[in-house]
Design an enzyme around this catalytic site. Structure first.
Site, PDB file in Angstrom:
ATOM      1  N   ARG A 305       0.843  -1.198   0.000  1.00 39.55           N
ATOM      2  CA  ARG A 305       0.000   0.000   0.000  1.00 39.55           C
ATOM      3  C   ARG A 305       0.882   1.253   0.000  1.00 39.55           C
ATOM      4  O   ARG A 305       1.578   1.529   0.979  1.00 39.55           O
ATOM      5  CB  ARG A 305      -0.893   0.033   1.252  1.00 39.55           C
ATOM      6  N   GLU A 307       0.476   4.183   0.657  1.00 49.22           N
ATOM      7  CA  GLU A 307      -0.177   5.261   1.385  1.00 49.22           C
ATOM      8  C   GLU A 307       0.838   5.993   2.233  1.00 49.22           C
ATOM      9  O   GLU A 307       1.590   5.370   2.979  1.00 49.22           O
ATOM     10  CB  GLU A 307      -1.179   4.653   2.377  1.00 49.22           C
ATOM     11  N   ARG A 313      -0.653   2.035  12.996  1.00 45.81           N
ATOM     12  CA  ARG A 313      -1.178   0.769  12.465  1.00 45.81           C
ATOM     13  C   ARG A 313      -1.092   0.625  10.951  1.00 45.81           C
ATOM     14  O   ARG A 313      -1.705  -0.268  10.374  1.00 45.81           O
ATOM     15  CB  ARG A 313      -2.620   0.575  12.917  1.00 45.81           C
ATOM     16  N   HIS A 314      -0.326   1.483  10.293  1.00 46.26           N
ATOM     17  CA  HIS A 314      -0.160   1.362   8.847  1.00 46.26           C
ATOM     18  C   HIS A 314       1.265   0.977   8.474  1.00 46.26           C
ATOM     19  O   HIS A 314       2.215   1.541   8.995  1.00 46.26           O
ATOM     20  CB  HIS A 314      -0.510   2.679   8.150  1.00 46.26           C
ATOM     21  N   GLU A 456     -10.152  -2.429  13.256  1.00 47.43           N
ATOM     22  CA  GLU A 456     -10.529  -3.299  12.148  1.00 47.43           C
ATOM     23  C   GLU A 456      -9.347  -4.182  11.748  1.00 47.43           C
ATOM     24  O   GLU A 456      -8.248  -3.710  11.541  1.00 47.43           O
ATOM     25  CB  GLU A 456     -10.970  -2.420  10.963  1.00 47.43           C
ATOM     26  N   SER A 459     -11.692  -6.906   6.469  1.00 45.28           N
ATOM     27  CA  SER A 459     -12.758  -6.289   5.713  1.00 45.28           C
ATOM     28  C   SER A 459     -13.129  -7.303   4.642  1.00 45.28           C
ATOM     29  O   SER A 459     -12.259  -7.919   4.038  1.00 45.28           O
ATOM     30  CB  SER A 459     -12.235  -5.002   5.087  1.00 45.28           C
ATOM     31  N   ARG A 507      -1.507  -6.747  12.236  1.00 39.74           N
ATOM     32  CA  ARG A 507      -2.537  -6.143  13.087  1.00 39.74           C
ATOM     33  C   ARG A 507      -3.116  -7.163  14.054  1.00 39.74           C
ATOM     34  O   ARG A 507      -3.374  -6.857  15.220  1.00 39.74           O
ATOM     35  CB  ARG A 507      -3.678  -5.578  12.239  1.00 39.74           C
TER      36      ARG A 507
END
Lengths: 533, 533
Positions: A305, A307, A313-314, A456, A459, A507
């Site tokens: 990712r 991002e 948590r990323h 979360e 998903s 996670r």
């Protein structure tokens, strides 16, 4: 560090000529000699004079272990098995010097082997010389040593070691691999309990970046040894439980030709004369495996990712535990399968990894992870109602913000006493185009998230398996149909209804243990600012 | 196809308004209605007139399964379990239309479920109408259908199906997911035995590219269903056997900051404002895990090679089964561990995957894989001698060319009757700088390759764990020390002697089964010319 010899050949390294090989042999000899000399020197230095050393053959720097001989006569004992050898003969043990301190005629050395520690003692006498005691006291911390010793019962518990009822009376000691005298961090500091009594603020803390910069040292702490063993357990349980349920493991490509959703948050790769991307999820491929009749599949692998999120948590690269499953009539067949898989993972961790959980608990405050069986399933609308009851204003079709997600976790915990729950029937508006709408209420969709300690970790959804309906939904989302033509095409040859989900492995481990940062559960984490080691 | 909702939100998709949601619901209704109408139309068309159809409720196109209700009363039976239902009541079965043919008052349909097939029959009578027979005969191949039927014993074996002793007498039939009428390849063609008698050359063959372009269809053949189940078995066995031996699974980063060996054959990634690379092997990280006291580790994950090699055995992305292990005195401790792991994998495949091996054998000529226990270990010099005896000119320090490697495999097979063997003590000159030289003969090194059916599937070695010696060897190879400083640094805090190796998963499966191309054992292969699907 390529292993394939075909690559090695093309990596532009010159082959070594025979002459060079001979020179090499000489160098190796020299290094060997140097080691021997160093040992002798160390001994002499220790003696402080040229007095005869009656223990000279029983200690020193070992020559580099180059597989010269097998020394098969030496049977090694692990530290945690030493209790079986108390009062018996000599044993060999290999471990690290955790601490060492020579004082007068004695040397106390703590030997560490993974998470186990044992006290070793050398006292001047018939076997040990004062030079040998001094040598032992001067071995740099973290060096790897071989000792030959007798296991002896001790009258009072040794509180500072995991082996509290015995110590090792050393008769031989050799350094196998010597550590630098100056370490960038001390294992002791890196292992210190977070909530240790430290009124005067004297205890040194090791910050996250120092830890990660020196990961090889940091990973040696008992907590880290336990975290990554438990992480291996999560993967193992995930796979074993799904295999038991009839799932097949697949492997999906990480290099893909098209960024699936418009190219946001995707890393670009140079692919020969072309450009390619790193997969953000194996979803398309899992779905293709379902369309290809594999029925139930899972895959464990790297997910990327791009991002620029610098949060607790990323990660830009993490391990995805992904699964996908054909069902007969209702996606709840899949939802229950996933929910039960989590329950089984939690039970497996609780029952098989209690030692690891305890070891992590020695350093970090770990609250036991609570779960219900079968797991709690709430409707999204129920979650919204609970939040509103707690005074939060949130829309029916609004996604959960991170703070609301966490608050809801606390509310659920208070009401149901569980750290794990499933939120079903998310609003259609906030889910991707390929999510199956709820046939009974157009505001919702057949999709779900799962949470651990209010965050979360999965998903998932029923995916649209009908190509025409998929086109309709994609158009509705303003997606260029030509760019997802291959995806749509894979549903044109008959595809069973199916649903699935993606889990972030790091996670799960972080939240199961109640840790505060995902970098604690990624062995070599990657984030926008960290690409090393 | 991103699952994480945080990403979804940032993917630039507009949320659906309530109005749009209502419109959406309407569209869904319309689609449903369309389906019903289509069913009716199909029935009417089948009838050829408006004659009353007494079976009208017993067939048709099912509406899209959107999880409207659970229909929990329908218990499905798998095709391979049907024999337990012969002579009993009605059962529901879901599967694909493999073939269907209506002729007069009867329709013969073969239903396929993964690798199992069963004959279904519809005959006009009290239950079945002629419209229903025609409907069944017109369902496009590969469509997914639900049938309700009775299992009936047949007097003569049905040779064309895997269920040879029974057929299904159908009473209801519904299309769940309809395939396109025109398929890019026929499963029958794609499943045809390679050595099938085809004197007239009438049989259609499906070439590799057509297969890979339409992988969703191609993967449905019995051979492919079996290949990828066996592949999952290889991974499972690898992990289980090593876990049993005390190994810990780790995960290593795929995005790395520096191309380790001069940047040859490495893919470049844009990493925010920087550049990064895709890992060619997890070796550095495995070694760091050893230096960090994990003792024995393995990792299963994607490995990337930017080699422009278009051969039968090269991929640009493949799955690496990598392991690394600390040892006490001799790297043969590791070599034997790896060798025994292979033996255990071969036994596991032979014993637990015989059905899959047989299914692959139906299409491809599979010679049983032979192995010795314990595995055969030859010295590199012995291999050279065998080649010379066979008339091949090859130098003492020359690497094995691919033809020589294959020839040696045949010579070993002839002499020792094994398809697996280990070649130990490769010349130092042809191995990477971090390979430990042989202390007893400077021309050789403590390194090894392992072979299946004469092709290399593992390359490994004892690594140099002494930082000074590592520098010496790197300089000797002309490597810029500054570029590998971090690698060298990881050995400065004490590191046990260790060895390991890397295995190409797809090669193991290809060679175990004796297949001719690695693209047959990669679900979605990547090579210099293929990035899709």
């Amino acid at each position: 560090m390529v292993e394939d010899k075909e690559n090695t050949a093309s990596a532009g390294q010159e082959p070594v000529s025979k002459k060079a090989a001979k020179k090499q042999a000489k160098l190796a000899k020299k290094a060997e000699h140097k080691a021997d000399t160093a040992a002798a020197l160390a001994a002499n230095e220790a003696a402080g004079d040229s007095a005869a050393d009656h223990a000279a053959a029983r200690y020193g720097l070992s020559e580099m272990i180059q597989s010269k001989d097998k020394r098969s006569e030496r049977e090694f004992v692990t530290v945690s098995d030493l209790n079986a050898h108390v009062g018996k003969g000599l044993v060999w043990v290999r471990g690290r010097v955790h601490t060492t301190r020579a004082k007068g005629k004695q040397c106390f050395l703590i030997l560490r082997q993974q998470s186990s520690t044992v006290q070793c003692i050398l006292a001047v006498g018939d076997i040990i010389s004062k030079q040998m005691v001094k040598f032992a006291g001067n071995i740099p911390k973290e060096s790897i040593i071989d000792i030959q010793a007798k296991a002896v019962a001790v009258p009072t518990k040794i509180e500072s070691c995991t082996e509290q009822l015995l110590e090792l009376s050393v008769e031989q000691i050799f350094v196998i691999s010597q550590a630098k005298a100056q370490l960038p961090l001390q294992i002791e500091d890196a292992s210190r309990p977070e909530n240790a009594d430290d009124a005067e603020g004297l205890n040194i803390r090791v910050n996250q970046d120092t830890r990660l910069d020196n990961r090889v040292l940091d990973l040696r702490t008992p907590a880290n040894q336990a975290i990554f063993r438990l992480e291996a357990g999560v993967c193992r349980l995930f796979r074993d439980i799904l295999t038991e349920k009839g799932f097949t493991e697949i492997h999906t490509p990480k290099i893909i030709s098209a960024a699936s959703e418009g190219g946001a948050n995707v890393f670009t790769v140079s692919y020969f004369k072309d450009s390619a991307y790193l997969a953000q999820s194996p979803q398309l491929y899992k779905q293709m495996a379902i369309a290809a009749d594999f029925d139930k599949v899972y895959t464990v692998g790297a997910v990327f990712r791009a991002e620029d999120s610098n949060t607790h948590r990323h990660l830009t690269e993490f391990v995805g535990l992904d699964l996908e499953m054909a069902f007969k009539y209702h996606y709840h067949e899949v939802l229950h399968t996933i929910g039960n898989t989590f329950t089984a993972i939690f039970k497996g961790l609780r029952d098989k990894y209690s030692r690891e959980i305890e070891a992590v608990g020695q350093q970090y405050k770990v609250e036991p992870f609570k779960f219900l069986e079968p797991p709690l399933i709430l409707q999204f609308a129920e979650g919204v109602a609970m939040l509103r009851e707690a005074g939060i204003e949130t829309g029916d079709e609004e996604d959960l913000s991170t703070p609301n997600e966490k608050l809801l976790g606390r509310l659920v915990k208070a009401k149901y006493d569980t750290d794990f729950y499933i939120l079903d029937k998310f609003p259609l508006a906030i889910r991707p185009f390929y999510t199956m709408p709820d046939p009974n209420n157009p505001m919702y969709s057949n999709s779900y998230d799962m949470f651990m300690r209010g965050e979360e970790i999965l998903s998932g959804a029923q995916r649209i398996h009908d190509p025409e309906y998929l086109i309709e939904r994609a158009k509705h989302h303003g997606i260029d149909i030509t760019k997802i033509a291959a995806y749509i095409e894979s549903f044109r040859y008959g595809c069973p209804p199916h649903a699935g989900g993606g889990i972030g492995m790091e996670r799960v481990v972080m939240l199961y243990l109640g840790l505060d940062n995902i970098r604690k559960t990624s062995m070599f984490p990657r984030d926008p600012k960290r690409l090393t080691p």
